[in-house]
Structures are given as structure tokens and as C-alpha cells.
Design an enzyme around this catalytic site. Structure first.
Site, PDB file in Angstrom:
ATOM      1  N   ASP A  49       0.922  -1.184   0.085  1.00 28.54           N
ATOM      2  CA  ASP A  49      -0.019  -0.052   0.003  1.00 28.54           C
ATOM      3  C   ASP A  49       0.925   1.286   0.172  1.00 28.54           C
ATOM      4  O   ASP A  49       1.818   1.389   0.627  1.00 28.54           O
ATOM      5  CB  ASP A  49      -0.835   0.106   1.246  1.00 28.54           C
ATOM      6  N   TYR A  54       2.762  10.156   0.779  1.00 28.78           N
ATOM      7  CA  TYR A  54       3.883   9.611   1.632  1.00 28.78           C
ATOM      8  C   TYR A  54       5.168  10.182   1.105  1.00 28.78           C
ATOM      9  O   TYR A  54       5.780   9.810   0.265  1.00 28.78           O
ATOM     10  CB  TYR A  54       3.784   8.081   1.512  1.00 28.78           C
ATOM     11  N   SER A 211      -3.300   1.188  10.598  1.00 26.35           N
ATOM     12  CA  SER A 211      -2.945   1.474  11.876  1.00 26.35           C
ATOM     13  C   SER A 211      -3.423   0.303  12.843  1.00 26.35           C
ATOM     14  O   SER A 211      -3.976   0.781  13.954  1.00 26.35           O
ATOM     15  CB  SER A 211      -3.135   2.823  12.517  1.00 26.35           C
ATOM     16  N   ALA A 214      -2.146   1.160  16.407  1.00 26.02           N
ATOM     17  CA  ALA A 214      -2.426   2.619  16.496  1.00 26.02           C
ATOM     18  C   ALA A 214      -0.966   3.370  16.651  1.00 26.02           C
ATOM     19  O   ALA A 214      -0.805   3.817  17.561  1.00 26.02           O
ATOM     20  CB  ALA A 214      -3.087   2.872  17.951  1.00 26.02           C
ATOM     21  N   GLY A 289       2.571  -1.844   9.388  1.00 23.92           N
ATOM     22  CA  GLY A 289       3.658  -0.936   8.995  1.00 23.92           C
ATOM     23  C   GLY A 289       4.756  -1.160   9.930  1.00 23.92           C
ATOM     24  O   GLY A 289       4.694  -2.152  10.949  1.00 23.92           O
TER      25      GLY A 289
HETATM   26  P1  NDP Z   1       0.513   0.512  12.541  1.00 29.35           P
HETATM   27  O1  NDP Z   1      -0.365   0.841  13.500  1.00 29.35           O
HETATM   28  O2  NDP Z   1       1.105  -1.061  12.691  1.00 29.35           O
HETATM   29  O3  NDP Z   1       2.058   0.971  12.963  1.00 29.35           O
HETATM   30  C1  NDP Z   1       3.251   0.757  12.448  1.00 29.35           C
HETATM   31  C2  NDP Z   1       4.559   1.351  13.192  1.00 29.35           C
HETATM   32  O4  NDP Z   1       4.453   0.987  14.580  1.00 29.35           O
HETATM   33  C3  NDP Z   1       5.880   0.768  12.819  1.00 29.35           C
HETATM   34  O5  NDP Z   1       6.260   1.679  11.586  1.00 29.35           O
HETATM   35  C4  NDP Z   1       6.599   0.813  13.789  1.00 29.35           C
HETATM   36  O6  NDP Z   1       6.924   2.528  14.016  1.00 29.35           O
HETATM   37  C5  NDP Z   1       5.763   0.334  15.015  1.00 29.35           C
HETATM   38  N1  NDP Z   1       5.774  -1.166  15.036  1.00 29.35           N
HETATM   39  C6  NDP Z   1       5.193  -1.793  14.526  1.00 29.35           C
HETATM   40  N2  NDP Z   1       5.506  -3.323  14.782  1.00 29.35           N
HETATM   41  C7  NDP Z   1       5.954  -3.082  15.986  1.00 29.35           C
HETATM   42  C8  NDP Z   1       6.323  -4.178  16.859  1.00 29.35           C
HETATM   43  N3  NDP Z   1       5.914  -5.407  16.736  1.00 29.35           N
HETATM   44  N4  NDP Z   1       7.023  -3.650  18.006  1.00 29.35           N
HETATM   45  C9  NDP Z   1       7.279  -2.475  18.130  1.00 29.35           C
HETATM   46  N5  NDP Z   1       6.743  -1.424  17.387  1.00 29.35           N
HETATM   47  C10 NDP Z   1       6.345  -1.851  16.072  1.00 29.35           C
HETATM   48  O7  NDP Z   1       0.506   0.958  11.053  1.00 29.35           O
HETATM   49  P2  NDP Z   1       0.708   2.069  10.303  1.00 29.35           P
HETATM   50  O8  NDP Z   1       0.079   3.313  11.008  1.00 29.35           O
HETATM   51  O9  NDP Z   1       1.958   1.986   9.954  1.00 29.35           O
HETATM   52  O10 NDP Z   1      -0.348   1.698   9.123  1.00 29.35           O
HETATM   53  C11 NDP Z   1      -0.206   0.641   8.291  1.00 29.35           C
HETATM   54  C12 NDP Z   1      -0.338   0.967   6.891  1.00 29.35           C
HETATM   55  O11 NDP Z   1      -1.728   1.675   6.572  1.00 29.35           O
HETATM   56  C13 NDP Z   1       0.480   2.421   6.651  1.00 29.35           C
HETATM   57  O12 NDP Z   1       1.955   2.142   6.051  1.00 29.35           O
HETATM   58  C14 NDP Z   1      -0.424   2.916   5.187  1.00 29.35           C
HETATM   59  O13 NDP Z   1       0.273   1.941   4.023  1.00 29.35           O
HETATM   60  C15 NDP Z   1      -1.552   2.561   5.654  1.00 29.35           C
HETATM   61  N6  NDP Z   1      -2.260   3.794   6.212  1.00 29.35           N
HETATM   62  C16 NDP Z   1      -3.355   4.471   5.426  1.00 29.35           C
HETATM   63  C17 NDP Z   1      -3.823   5.697   6.024  1.00 29.35           C
HETATM   64  C18 NDP Z   1      -4.841   6.145   5.368  1.00 29.35           C
HETATM   65  O14 NDP Z   1      -5.461   7.427   5.732  1.00 29.35           O
HETATM   66  N7  NDP Z   1      -5.635   5.454   4.187  1.00 29.35           N
HETATM   67  C19 NDP Z   1      -3.265   6.405   7.393  1.00 29.35           C
HETATM   68  C20 NDP Z   1      -2.153   5.350   7.833  1.00 29.35           C
HETATM   69  C21 NDP Z   1      -1.801   4.437   7.295  1.00 29.35           C
HETATM   70  P3  NDP Z   1       8.205   2.800  14.796  1.00 29.35           P
HETATM   71  O15 NDP Z   1       9.344   1.548  14.885  1.00 29.35           O
HETATM   72  O16 NDP Z   1       8.679   4.034  13.941  1.00 29.35           O
HETATM   73  O17 NDP Z   1       7.855   3.002  16.134  1.00 29.35           O
END
Ligand code: NDP
Length: 322
Positions: A49, A54, A211, A214, A289
Site C-alpha cells: 500500500d 507519503y 494502523s 495505533a 507498518g
Molecule cells: P501500525 O499501527 O501497525 O504502526 C506501524 C508502526 O508501529 C511501525 O512503523 C513501527 O514504528 C511500530 N511497530 C510496528 N510493529 C511493531 C512491533 N512489533 N514492535 C514495536 N513497534 C512496532 O500501522 P501504520 O500506522 O503504519 O499503518 C499501516 C499502513 O496503513 C501504512 O503503512 C499505510 O500504508 C496505511 N495507512 C493508511 C492511512 C489512510 O489514511 N488511508 C493512514 C495511515 C496508514 P516505529 O518503529 O517508528 O515506532
């Protein structure tokens, strides 16, 4: 991997998929992106995605480089883009929104950055109150008839706006949206579970939910403070910090309760939170993510946990964060 049909379509998406928001082109460079996408692919993920906005197009450029480099057969994966916010740092009026001009030009630009001939899914990233819905529906219909887009959908539209898009599409004999991309996780449930309920019934709409953790909170990573380098410490994402942690750290306290259950089950809160999302039959795919390989490895393990979540455990999980 498990595969689920995207709503009423014949398209089968992996139950877990992988997205590029915040990470690609910021926390994740070329070699890490390659490693993450190769791992995702090896484990059966078939949906990647992305969005024009982005990192101002950089995330799509990076994903396109990696897709070309890894040479996955084009018919074996799906890739998306989203239009609305624009790719430019300070978009001019014609470089954002859902006008016919921007929807079509943004699609051409995404195809170029992603280095593909068509987008499998193309989302309207938000509703655009300044463009009549019929103009946007017609632009999407044109792209589908030209073979540049296969399926179109919405992201964070209200149920009423989605109904209206369907009405217009039906009246004009055009392709209707088949998928919504909403936020959905243990701390954000209402829209997916309640507001959209009639949409599953009327249109068998699919969802690619975002997310699931979150923004990482539900992994428990903020239980003992904010680790350096994590998403909410990224420059420009100060706004996200307050949303993620909430007032008085109330959200962190809830995640601590969830972490107790995860420890009892011998799993992690991240796996528990992701598996919980998958228990909802209206979730077509959970978008993961990750900024690091270990995160993606861990999160993919949610699939093994899923069969253990019966009704009683589900209730316990939900009560822990209520
Ligand atoms: P998450 O809520 O799963 O957050 C992902 C983030 O959390 C990672 O980048 C990392 O950040 C942290 N993380 C993930 N897994 C772990 C773990 N096991 N242990 C510790 N930290 C962890 O998902 P996203 O918010 O990234 O959303 C997923 C996808 O959804 C996005 O990439 C995008 O493609 C889509 N999206 C779409 C939106 C829309 O408006 N349509 C809005 C937002 C997202 P870090 O290491 O930096 O702390």
C-alpha cells in the site's frame, strides 16, 4: 498466509499486507525497504500500500525501485496508491483534491513512481467537499476503462458519502467503489463496526484497514516511555504524539492491561492486537507498518495466534482496553 476476498470482488488479498506510511523514504532507506518487502513477499503478502502524499512521492519511488529490483511477477502482487493530499510539499490548487484533473494526473504520476503499468487499487484518500462526487466517480471510471486502475475505493469517507458514490455510479452506469481504507484497531472501532455496517450489507464492501497498532502504541513500545527513533519522535510528526499517547497517558495504561493478557498467553501485545483485527470478518486485509525487520517478523506471527482467539478471549481483550 491466509487470503481473503476483497469484499464482493474476485480479488484475493493476503490477510496481512504491508504499507509505506512514515517509514519509506524517511526511517527506511533502499536496503531496508528491499529487506522488508522481500520478507513480506516470502511470507505470502501480496498487497503493498502506498499514496502520493507519503514522503511527498518518495515512498512510491522507493517502493517502485524495490519492486523493479526484486522482480516479483507483476500478476502475483497488488499495489495501491491514494489521491487527495498531493505529492508536492506545498501543493497548488490543481495538485490536490479529487477533481478529474488531479485524480487522473496523480494516477499517471503514481504509475511512473511505482514503475507499473496499472494500479490494482486506487483510493480517494479523503472526501473532497469542493468537488462534486459525480466528477470523482467519473474520473475513477475513466481510469478503470483505460486499464490504468483495476479497482477503486475510498479512505475515511463517511458511510453517507460512500452511499452517494454508489448512487451516482449506479445512475451513470459507472464503476462503483468496492473498498474502504479506514483506521481500525482496539482503540478505534466505531466507524468500522457500526457506521459502515449497512455498507457491508448493501454493497459487500471490503476494507483494507490501517494502523492496527495505533501507530505502534498497541505493541506496548510506549509502556515505559518513548523510545528514541520511534514514529512519534520523528520531526514533523509532533501532532501524532498527542493522538497516540492521549491525555494523561490514558491510552498507555490500557495497553499495559493488554500486555498482561499477552504475557499470559505467551505472545506479544502487537500479535494480539493484530490477530484481534483479523477476527472481524469485514476486514479484508490488515495493513502492517514496520520500520524494522524484527517488527514485521513479529507481526506476521499474529496469524498463528488467530485460531486461539475464541469469543471469551476476544471479550477479555476488548474489556482490557475499554
Ligand atoms: P501500525 O499501527 O501497525 O504502526 C506501524 C508502526 O508501529 C511501525 O512503523 C513501527 O514504528 C511500530 N511497530 C510496528 N510493529 C511493531 C512491533 N512489533 N514492535 C514495536 N513497534 C512496532 O500501522 P501504520 O500506522 O503504519 O499503518 C499501516 C499502513 O496503513 C501504512 O503503512 C499505510 O500504508 C496505511 N495507512 C493508511 C492511512 C489512510 O489514511 N488511508 C493512514 C495511515 C496508514 P516505529 O518503529 O517508528 O515506532
Amino acid at each position: 498466509m491466509q487470503y481473503r476476498r476483497l469484499g464482493r470482488t474476485g480479488l484475493q488479498l493476503s490477510a496481512l499486507s504491508f504499507g509505506a506510511w512514515v517509514t519509506f523514504g524517511r526511517q527506511v532507506g533502499r536496503s531496508e525497504a528491499r529487506e522488508l518487502m522481500a520478507l513480506a513477499w516470502d511470507r505470502g503478502i501480496n498487497f503493498f500500500d502506498n499514496a502520493e502524499t507519503y514522503n511527498h512521492g518518495e515512498a512510491e519511488r522507493l517502493m517502485g525501485d524495490v519492486l523493479a529490483d526484486l522482480r516479483f511477477p507483476r500478476d502475483s502482487y497488488c499495489v495501491s496508491s491514494k489521491v487527495y493530499f498531493g505529492a508536492a510539499e506545498k501543493p497548488r490548487p490543481t495538485q490536490r483534491g479529487l477533481s478529474r484533473k488531479h485524480v487522473i494526473e496523480a494516477c499517471h504520476q503514481a504509475l511512473e513512481r511505482l514503475r507499473v503499468g496499472h494500479l490494482d487499487l486506487y483510493f480517494c484518500h479523503r472526501p473532497d467537499p469542493e468537488t462534486p462526487i459525480d466528477e470523482t466517480v467519473a474520473a475513477m471510471d475513466t481510469l478503470i476503462r483505460q486499464g490504468k486502475v483495476l479497482y477503486w475505493g475510498t479512505s475515511e469517507w463517511s458511510a453517507a458519502e460512500i452511499h452517494e458514490a454508489h448512487r451516482v455510479a449506479r445512475d451513470m452506469h459507472m464503476y462503483a467503489p468496492v473498498v474502504e481504507q479506514p483506521q481500525y484497531n482496539l482503540l478505534h472501532r466505531e466507524r468500522v463496526e457500526q457506521e459502515y455496517a449497512p455498507l457491508y450489507e448493501h454493497y459487500a464492501m471490503g476494507t483494507t484497514i490501517w494502523s492496527p497498532l495505533a501507530s505502534g502504541l498497541l505493541s506496548g513500545k510506549y509502556n515505559q516511555g518513548v523510545p528514541q527513533g520511534s514514529r512519534i519522535t520523528q520531526p514533523g510528526y509532533e501532532w501524532l504524539r498527542d493522538m497516540v499517547l492521549g491525555e494523561n497517558s490514558s491510552r498507555v495504561e490500557k495497553v499495559k492491561q493488554l500486555s498482561v493478557i499477552a504475557a499470559e498467553l505467551g505472545t506479544t501485545p502487537a500479535q494480539l492486537a493484530i490477530a484481534w483485527c483479523l477476527t472481524n470478518p469485514h476486514v479484508s486485509t490488515v495493513l502492517l507498518g514496520a520500520s524494522r525487520r524484527e517488527q514485521l517478523e513479529q507481526n506476521l506471527g499474529a496469524l498463528d495466534l488467530l485460531p486461539r482467539i475464541d469469543a471469551a478471549l476476544k471479550q477479555r481483550i476488548e474489556s482490557s482496553v475499554a
